[in-house]
Structures are given as C-alpha cells and as structure tokens.
Design an enzyme around this catalytic site. Sequence first.
Site, mmCIF file in Angstrom:
data_model
loop_
_atom_site.group_PDB
_atom_site.id
_atom_site.type_symbol
_atom_site.label_atom_id
_atom_site.label_comp_id
_atom_site.label_asym_id
_atom_site.label_seq_id
_atom_site.Cartn_x
_atom_site.Cartn_y
_atom_site.Cartn_z
ATOM 1 N N HIS A 179 49.318 49.937 33.716
ATOM 2 C CA HIS A 179 48.782 49.999 32.415
ATOM 3 C C HIS A 179 47.486 50.275 32.158
ATOM 4 C CE1 HIS A 179 53.117 48.823 30.612
ATOM 5 N NE2 HIS A 179 53.002 48.690 31.897
ATOM 6 N N ASP A 391 39.407 52.149 28.641
ATOM 7 C CA ASP A 391 41.089 51.620 28.111
ATOM 8 C C ASP A 391 42.139 52.509 28.927
ATOM 9 O OD1 ASP A 391 42.674 49.932 26.962
ATOM 10 O OD2 ASP A 391 41.614 50.254 25.168
HETATM 11 O O1 F6P Z 1 46.407 46.442 28.829
HETATM 12 C C1 F6P Z 1 46.986 45.411 29.903
HETATM 13 C C2 F6P Z 1 47.715 44.351 29.162
HETATM 14 O O2 F6P Z 1 48.386 43.444 30.335
HETATM 15 C C3 F6P Z 1 48.708 44.437 28.252
HETATM 16 O O3 F6P Z 1 50.059 44.802 28.760
HETATM 17 C C4 F6P Z 1 48.690 43.307 27.459
HETATM 18 O O4 F6P Z 1 49.294 43.390 26.089
HETATM 19 C C5 F6P Z 1 47.355 42.707 27.569
HETATM 20 O O5 F6P Z 1 46.835 43.464 28.712
HETATM 21 C C6 F6P Z 1 47.017 41.521 27.408
HETATM 22 O O6 F6P Z 1 47.723 40.702 28.519
HETATM 23 P P1 F6P Z 1 47.418 39.044 28.907
HETATM 24 O O7 F6P Z 1 47.336 38.344 27.601
HETATM 25 O O8 F6P Z 1 49.022 39.097 29.471
HETATM 26 O O9 F6P Z 1 46.610 38.893 29.778
#
Ligand code: F6P
Length: 488
Positions: A179, A391
């Site tokens: 992601h 990003d």
């Molecule tokens: O962008 C990557 C990501 O893992 C998203 O999937 C998620 O919404 C965000 O970062 C925050 O993730 P976490 O709070 O699990 O670290």
Amino acid sequence: MSHQGEQDYSLTFDRLVIVSNRLPITVSKDEDNGGWQFRQSIGGLVTALTSVLKKRKGMWIGWPGITEEANLDGLLARASDELGYTMRSISLDKEELDLYYFGFSNEVMWPLFHDLQSNCNFDPAYWYEYQVVNQKFAKVIAENIGPNDYIWIQDYHLVMVAKELRRLGVKNKMGFFLHIPFPSPDAFIRMPWRVQILEALLEYDLLGFQTPRDRNNFVYCMEAVLRGFRVDTRRQVATISTPKRKIQVGSFPISIDYKEFASVAASEEVANMSNQLRRAMHNRCILLGVDRLDYSKGIPEKLRAFRNMLERYSDLHNKLALIQIVVPSREDIPGYQTLLSEIEGLVGEINGEFSQPGWVPVQYMFRNFERAEILAYYRASDIAVITPLKDGMNLVAKEYCAAHADNKGVLILSEFAGSAIQFRKNALLVNPYDIEGIADAMYRAYEMDLQEQKWRMRKLRRSIARRDVYWWVNFFLQTAASDVAVPR
Ligand code: F6P
C-alpha cells in the site's frame, strides 16, 4: 465488468484468505461489563474485500488491536457471523508490538520506503522480531487454509509471510499488495536486510504495487541487489523468472467505494452539517487539509506555504481560512511527537501573526472524526490541499472529489502522491518542498472561476468512478487467476 458481475477468479480458487496487520474490526473493553466488544472498521478496502469474502466464504487473518491476553474466540465468532466471513486473530504482546510494528514496520520500512531515511532506526532487534512475528502469522495461516485457497497478504508489515509459509511446505498461490511506495535503489540499498527482503518477495506469485513507478523501482532494486533472474516488462503485468519460478509484478492503483462515498456525502445529515460549517466560517473560502499525523504527509510544509501566501497576497486576509484536521496516529514513536509539536508551533505562529477580530486564519483540530463529519468538511470546503512528501496513493484526494457532487472545488495535490498520476491533468500539482509554489497554487485555486472548477472536478470524479475499489480488487484477483498457467 460490473461490480456485482461474475468474477472469473471465483472459478480458480476455493476461498480467499486476506491477511493484514490489523483485522477489519477494532476491539475494545466494554466499560459496562468489562468484557470485549468490537466495531467494524470503515474504509473502502474493508468494504470491497468484505463483498468478495462474503461471496467466497473467505477468511480474514490479523491482529485485533489489543496486547492484553484475552480469549477472543466468542467475540470473533460473533463478528464473523455478523460480517459474513470467518476471522482469525493473531495475538501480539506489548514487546512484539513495540519491536515488530512500531519498530521494524514503522521505524525502518515506513520511513525508508517514503524516502525519509533520516527517520530510520535500523535496530537489529527490530529485524529479528519482525521475522518472529511474520512466522507467527504464517503458522496461523497454515493452520487455517485449504490446499486451493488464495492467500492475499496486505502491506509492508508482512513481507516475510510467504517465505515462512513456503518453509512450512505451503504450496498455495499467494499475492502481496504494497500500500505504500517502493523506493528507488539509491534509498533501498541502505536497508541492512535488503537481500532478505527482496528474496522474500520472490516467494509470492503476484506482487502488486500502487503505481508503475513503484513497480519499476522494485525491478531496479532487484537488478541492483540480486542475481540469477530474468525480467520481462513487455506486458502491463511484468514477469520475473528465477530458476525455480515465475512471479507476476504489476501496478494496481487502489481506490475508494466511490458510489457509497458520493451517496453518503449527498445525504441530508451531511448537507446540514456542511451548511452549518459554512455559516460558522462566515462563507469565507475554505482550504482543507485532512491528514493522519505522519511526517510523510507534509503538514508543516503546507502550513509554511499558507503563511507564505498570507505574506505575499495580503488581499486574501480575512477572505479565506485553512481548516487543518490531523488524525492521531503512531504516537508511541518519538518522531511523531516531535512532528506534533512542530505543527502546533506553526499554527500558533501563523495565527499569532495574522489573526484579526473575527478571523482566525488556521483552524486546527487534532482528534478522530466520524466519517459523516469528515464528509461534511469535504463538502463545505472550496479547496483541498494535499501535500505529502511521498504517499502510496492518498485516498483523501479521491474522497474529497467523490464528496463534490456539485462539481465545485479545487484539488491541490503533491506530485509525489500515487494519485497524482491519475489526476495530473485536472488537479493543481505541486512540489511539496516548494513553499512558494504551493502558495501560488493556493492563490490560483482561490481565483479559479466556477466554469474551470466544474470542468476539472467532473473529470476527476469520472476517473474515480471508473476505477473504484471494486475495480481494484477485481483487477488484482483476475491477474492472480490468470497466472494459473504459469508453472511453479
Ligand atoms: O498507508 C498504509 C497504512 O498501513 C494504511 O493501510 C493505514 O490506514 C495507515 O497506514 C495507518 O496504519 P496503522 O495505524 O495501522 O499504522
């Protein structure tokens, strides 16, 4: 293909098994009876995957978000019944979470993959625990799958899972979707465990990245670090051949549930909240920022640009305001606390310098919001300012456009967000390091006439509607299914 249309991949695999760091539910203590309760997480990814998991009687494996020792069997059975697919949890204690999640995932992978090497802490203890926790995930997966299930691993926390599964003798087809961005070789080769990371990725059958740039960076890193493979990039989905196997490597830009977003944004509840907001802001032009607290999001840069605009364009004083929403995140990591102080210092400085009776130029909020409230902010604002230093995609950009059924509004977007590729013609692209450039884009957005706004926004919305999150899921899984002829 229609969203509800029959999916080819349904004939190829028995069940779909999704694996992510977090389960799609948030578990918390019930204050009344001291037991555990859950809430389904919201978001396009969960919605889109839920619809496939329901159809395929699939399974989601992940961490439930607590580090206390607890028997969650009953709660997970209830959640599984309610959501229509099975859930299995991976328990993590505080030390595992500190070293694997806060440590390796978010102090090594996250900053390195966002080109912010100075934020990296290459502590070997993080690396060892990352492997241990990935093994733990692999063990639970192996215990719960059938021979013809498709295993789809999500994101940078779980790179090593396929390798651990192969070690356990699991032969199932496996896909991985990243992601976040994939860095160029110049950044990636700093990773002390670069060979292990790349070799582990070659244990998947399909590797998905957000953009062609990320996919190409992965291939360049392979060429810089490993030997003994061939790459064929002639097709949209490239192939890497090793003596043992073939791996598909493609770009699959993630999106949102466009229809659902647009319809909730058009609801009376959201319309009323949005009108209230506009009244509260005395119908001034609203610039909006909505960001998770993260140094990759370019929040200080945006605030400096806003200050620069107020300094250079004094005719705008009292005519506009920046609403900056910051959503708390990963606050246990020292760099995030420093960032928070920096943001709050800048907001104070700008408001101290420019405020007048009845006008506060920056309205800053640091808390979680309900989705309907965020949609009201999207609807009420005239300009979205999204300036990440880097990003993977940035879904706020897509959500902002989906909420603007009136086709009004201007999107200012960092050229280093994955979504900039899709929006390059109709957003105002900025270099987030160019403070004056962002300030000029803010001024240009303020001046943009309605006709141009509508013409741009219509195109932005159309492209999101065409490639929504259902399209993303189908594209990935159909590519995975098309690989059945590729010999292992
Ligand atoms: O962008 C990557 C990501 O893992 C998203 O999937 C998620 O919404 C965000 O970062 C925050 O993730 P976490 O709070 O699990 O670290």
